[in-house]
Design a protein around this motif. Structure first.
Motif: not given
Length: 69
Positions: A1-16
């Protein structure tokens, strides 16, 4: 499984999610400390964990803010 860089939506969700969990753990440890303080007259390890956690949080915010400049 390859790790992907978080896009803006994933980063927003992680921050919240991180913010909500930080608030929960802070309030839970604070309430637990206050219950022990009023019932036993002293705070336990939970208060120390609360203080250390907040020091780490605020120190890392200062560190990353200076690093971004």
């Amino acid at each position: 499984m390859k790790l992907q860089r978080a896009d803006e939506m994933n980063q927003f969700q992680n921050d919240k999610s991180a913010k909500n969990s930080y608030i929960f753990f802070t309030l839970a440890l604070l309430v637990w400390s206050l219950i022990n303080l009023f019932s036993k007259g002293k705070t336990g390890w939970e208060f120390t964990i609360l203080l250390v956690g907040n020091v780490v949080f605020f120190w890392s915010r200062i560190f990353y803010r200076r690093k971004m400049k």
